[in-house]
Design an enzyme around this catalytic site. Structure first.
Site, PDB file in Angstrom:
ATOM      1  N   ARG A 112      36.260  10.827  23.656  1.00  0.00           N
ATOM      2  CA  ARG A 112      37.076  11.063  22.462  1.00  0.00           C
ATOM      3  C   ARG A 112      36.472  12.218  21.692  1.00  0.00           C
ATOM      4  O   ARG A 112      35.283  12.202  21.369  1.00  0.00           O
ATOM      5  CB  ARG A 112      37.134   9.825  21.559  1.00  0.00           C
ATOM      6  CG  ARG A 112      37.653  10.152  20.166  1.00  0.00           C
ATOM      7  CD  ARG A 112      37.848   8.971  19.262  1.00  0.00           C
ATOM      8  NE  ARG A 112      39.006   8.199  19.668  1.00  0.00           N
ATOM      9  CZ  ARG A 112      39.666   7.374  18.855  1.00  0.00           C
ATOM     10  NH1 ARG A 112      39.281   7.222  17.592  1.00  0.00           N
ATOM     11  NH2 ARG A 112      40.700   6.698  19.299  1.00  0.00           N
ATOM     12  N   HIS A 139      47.009  11.417  22.944  1.00  0.00           N
ATOM     13  CA  HIS A 139      46.387  10.084  22.830  1.00  0.00           C
ATOM     14  C   HIS A 139      47.015   9.163  23.904  1.00  0.00           C
ATOM     15  O   HIS A 139      47.738   8.217  23.587  1.00  0.00           O
ATOM     16  CB  HIS A 139      46.609   9.536  21.420  1.00  0.00           C
ATOM     17  CG  HIS A 139      45.662   8.437  21.027  1.00  0.00           C
ATOM     18  ND1 HIS A 139      44.691   7.931  21.872  1.00  0.00           N
ATOM     19  CD2 HIS A 139      45.558   7.730  19.872  1.00  0.00           C
ATOM     20  CE1 HIS A 139      44.028   6.964  21.251  1.00  0.00           C
ATOM     21  NE2 HIS A 139      44.534   6.827  20.038  1.00  0.00           N
ATOM     22  N   GLN A 142      46.703   5.264  23.925  1.00  0.00           N
ATOM     23  CA  GLN A 142      47.527   4.667  22.861  1.00  0.00           C
ATOM     24  C   GLN A 142      48.976   4.523  23.316  1.00  0.00           C
ATOM     25  O   GLN A 142      49.655   3.530  23.005  1.00  0.00           O
ATOM     26  CB  GLN A 142      47.452   5.547  21.606  1.00  0.00           C
ATOM     27  CG  GLN A 142      48.236   5.017  20.422  1.00  0.00           C
ATOM     28  CD  GLN A 142      47.559   3.836  19.753  1.00  0.00           C
ATOM     29  OE1 GLN A 142      46.394   3.878  19.451  1.00  0.00           O
ATOM     30  NE2 GLN A 142      48.313   2.755  19.536  1.00  0.00           N
ATOM     31  N   ASP A 236      52.034   7.513  11.698  1.00  0.00           N
ATOM     32  CA  ASP A 236      50.620   7.822  11.897  1.00  0.00           C
ATOM     33  C   ASP A 236      50.086   8.330  10.559  1.00  0.00           C
ATOM     34  O   ASP A 236      50.878   8.638   9.646  1.00  0.00           O
ATOM     35  CB  ASP A 236      50.479   8.911  12.992  1.00  0.00           C
ATOM     36  CG  ASP A 236      49.029   9.249  13.346  1.00  0.00           C
ATOM     37  OD1 ASP A 236      48.122   8.429  13.048  1.00  0.00           O
ATOM     38  OD2 ASP A 236      48.800  10.340  13.922  1.00  0.00           O
ATOM     39  N   CYS A 277      49.619   3.356  15.165  1.00  0.00           N
ATOM     40  CA  CYS A 277      48.453   3.283  16.042  1.00  0.00           C
ATOM     41  C   CYS A 277      47.241   2.684  15.328  1.00  0.00           C
ATOM     42  O   CYS A 277      46.340   2.162  15.972  1.00  0.00           O
ATOM     43  CB  CYS A 277      48.122   4.666  16.584  1.00  0.00           C
ATOM     44  SG  CYS A 277      47.823   5.901  15.295  1.00  0.00           S
ATOM     45  N   ARG A 322      45.890  -2.380  23.117  1.00  0.00           N
ATOM     46  CA  ARG A 322      44.938  -1.343  23.496  1.00  0.00           C
ATOM     47  C   ARG A 322      43.972  -1.891  24.552  1.00  0.00           C
ATOM     48  O   ARG A 322      43.576  -1.185  25.479  1.00  0.00           O
ATOM     49  CB  ARG A 322      44.125  -0.846  22.285  1.00  0.00           C
ATOM     50  CG  ARG A 322      44.918  -0.227  21.144  1.00  0.00           C
ATOM     51  CD  ARG A 322      45.704   0.988  21.549  1.00  0.00           C
ATOM     52  NE  ARG A 322      44.918   1.987  22.236  1.00  0.00           N
ATOM     53  CZ  ARG A 322      44.000   2.798  21.672  1.00  0.00           C
ATOM     54  NH1 ARG A 322      43.784   2.742  20.385  1.00  0.00           N
ATOM     55  NH2 ARG A 322      43.338   3.688  22.389  1.00  0.00           N
TER      56      ARG A 322
HETATM   57  N1   CP Z   1      44.451   3.827  17.358  1.00  0.00           N
HETATM   58  C1   CP Z   1      43.173   4.201  17.598  1.00  0.00           C
HETATM   59  O1   CP Z   1      42.900   5.048  18.465  1.00  0.00           O
HETATM   60  O2   CP Z   1      42.268   3.572  16.831  1.00  0.00           O
HETATM   61  P1   CP Z   1      40.698   3.890  16.721  1.00  0.00           P
HETATM   62  O3   CP Z   1      40.589   5.254  16.075  1.00  0.00           O
HETATM   63  O4   CP Z   1      40.161   2.791  15.873  1.00  0.00           O
HETATM   64  O5   CP Z   1      40.123   3.908  18.112  1.00  0.00           O
HETATM   65  N1  NVA Z   2      46.350  11.161  14.403  1.00  0.00           N
HETATM   66  C1  NVA Z   2      45.260  10.237  14.209  1.00  0.00           C
HETATM   67  C2  NVA Z   2      45.302   9.134  15.222  1.00  0.00           C
HETATM   68  C3  NVA Z   2      44.213   8.101  15.069  1.00  0.00           C
HETATM   69  C4  NVA Z   2      44.262   7.034  16.114  1.00  0.00           C
HETATM   70  C5  NVA Z   2      43.939  10.990  14.283  1.00  0.00           C
HETATM   71  O1  NVA Z   2      43.776  11.817  15.201  1.00  0.00           O
HETATM   72  O2  NVA Z   2      43.089  10.787  13.416  1.00  0.00           O
END
Ligand code: CP
Ligand code: NVA
Length: 337
Positions: A112, A139, A142, A236, A277, A322
Site C-alpha cells: 500500500r 483500490h 476494495q 469516499d 470503503c 474485505r
Molecule cells: N477501506 C480501506 O482500505 O480501509 P483501510 O484504510 O483501513 O485499510
Molecule cells: N480515497 C481514500 C480511500 C481510503 C480507503 C484514500 O486514498 O485515502
C-alpha cells in the site's frame, strides 16, 4: 466441500482491475463467497499453509492490514508487517532492490502506497505474487469486497441487474476503481462528480471499452440526478491519504452538492443502500471530523450520520467482506489444494 482448483492462478498478481479479464474478476468474487461460506460454517480449509507473506504499508490502514493478517492466519500463512517508517524502502534502498530482496524471503508481497508504479515494480522484480492494497490510482481489493457486498444485498440477481453510483472525488482510487469494476461486471455504473474531479479521459475510455465487451452501462456526469434508480450509492472521503490539508476548502466547496444525506438517498430510490470503503467522516468523533466542524461548521462531511448509521447503510457488511475477498486474492495466487 467445493473444489476450488479451477479458481487457482498460481503466481498471479492483483495490481489493478484492468489487468484482469472480466471472467477472472468474477471468479475472484465467486471464490470469496466460497471461502466466506467455509469460514462461517466452520469448514475452512487451509490452502496457504507454510507460506510467508510481507505486508508493506507506506500509508496507514485498519481494514486492509487486518484483513491480510487475519486471512493469512486463517489460512495457515505467516505475515511480516512493515509500517510506514520501519523499512529502508524508498529512503535508502530502491523499490527494485527491495523487490529482489523480499522475493528471496517471501512467497508474496502486499503493498500500500501512493505510487502505482511502485507496486508494478515490486511485481516486475520480486518474482513472487504482489497484491495492491491501495495506491492513489486504484483500490482493487476494495472492489472485490464492494462487489461481493452488492451481490449479497441483491438476492436472486446478478451483476448485470445491479445499478450503482459513486458520488464524490472521482479522480482518486475509489472513483476510478468503481468505474472500471462496474464496467467489468456488466453493471449500470454512474460516476457522479464535478467535472474537475472526474477520472482522466483515458480511464473513462478504458471503462467504455470494457463495457462494450461486458454489456455494462457506464456514465460519468456532474448531474446529481444521475443517482436516480441506483441500488447502491457509494461515497469516499473528500480528501484522501497523501493529499495536503489545504485542499479541504476547495474540496468542500466543490463537493457539497454531492454530499450523501437523506435527500440524496431518497433521490437515488426507496431501496437504495449506502456504501463506503471507510474510514468515513460522518460525525464529530474523529480529530479530522472535529477540525472540519470547527472550521466549516460541517457535522459529518461526505455523508450525514443519519445515512451512515441508518437502515440503508451496509458499510460494516462491506468492511467484513474485505477479509473474505482479500483471502480469495491470496488463495488464487498461492493456494495449494
Ligand atoms: N477501506 C480501506 O482500505 O480501509 P483501510 O484504510 O483501513 O485499510
Ligand atoms: N480515497 C481514500 C480511500 C481510503 C480507503 C484514500 O486514498 O485515502
Amino acid at each position: 466441500m467445493t473444489d476450488i482448483t479451477a479458481y487457482l492462478k498460481p503466481g498471479s498478481h492483483l495490481l489493478k482491475e484492468l489487468d484482469e479479464t472480466p471472467e477472472d474478476w468474477l471468479a475472484l468474487i465467486e471464490l470469496s463467497a466460497i471461502l466466506k461460506q467455509q469460514k462461517k460454517s466452520g469448514t475452512e480449509q487451509q490452502y496457504l499453509r507454510g507460506r510467508n507473506i510481507v505486508l508493506i504499508f507506506e500509508k496507514t490502514s485498519t481494514r486492509t492490514r487486518c484483513a491480510f493478517e487475519v486471512a493469512a492466519a486463517d489460512q495457515g500463512a505467516a505475515t511480516t508487517y512493515l509500517d510506514p517508517q520501519s523499512s529502508q524502502m524508498g529512503h535508502k534502498e530502491s523499490i527494485s532492490d527491495t523487490a529482489h530482496v523480499l522475493g528471496r524471503f517471501y512467497d508474496a508481497i502486499e503493498f500500500r502506497g501512493s505510487e502505482q508504479n511502485n507496486v508494478e515494480i515490486l511485481a516486475r522484480d520480486s518474482g513472487v505474487p504482489v497484491w495492491n492494497g491501495l495506491t492513489a490510482d486504484w483500490h482493487p481489493t476494495q472492489m472485490l469486497a464492494d462487489s461481493l457486498t452488492m451481490l449479497e444485498h441483491s438476492p436472486g440477481r446478478s451483476f448485470s441487474d445491479i445499478t450503482y453510483s459513486f458520488v464524490g472525488d472521482a479522480r482518486y482510487n475509489m472513483g476510478r476503481s468503481l468505474l472500471i469494476n462496474g464496467a467489468m461486471l456488466g453493471c449500470d455504473v454512474r460516476i457522479v462528480a464535478p467535472k474537475e474531479l472526474w477520472p482522466e479521459d483515458e480511464v473513462i475510455e478504458a471503462a467504455k471499452a470494457v463495457a462494450e465487451q461486458t454489456g455494462a452501462k457506464v456514465t460519468v456526469t456532474d448531474d446529481i440526478e444521475a443517482v436516480v434508480g441506483s441500488d447502491f450509492v457509494h461515497a469516499d472521503v473528500w480528501v484522501s491519504m497523501g493529499e495536503a490539508k489545504e485542499v479541504w476548502a476547495q474540496r468542500i466547496e466543490a463537493l457539497m452538492p454531492y454530499r450523501v444525506d437523506e435527500n440524496l438517498m431518497e433521490l437515488a430510490g426507496g431501496n437504495a443502500k449506502f456504501m463506503h470503503c471507510l474510514p468515513a467522516f460522518h460525525d464529530l468523533n474523529t480529530t479530522v471530523g472535529q477540525q472540519i466542524f470547527e472550521e466549516y461548521g460541517l457535522d459529518g462531511i461526505e455523508v450525514s450520520d443519519e445515512v451512515f448509521s441508518g437502515p440503508r447503510s451496509v458499510v460494516f457488511d462491506q468492511a467484513e467482506n474485505r477479509l473474505h475477498t482479500i483471502k480469495a486474492a491470496m488463495v488464487r495466487s498461492l493456494g495449494r489444494i
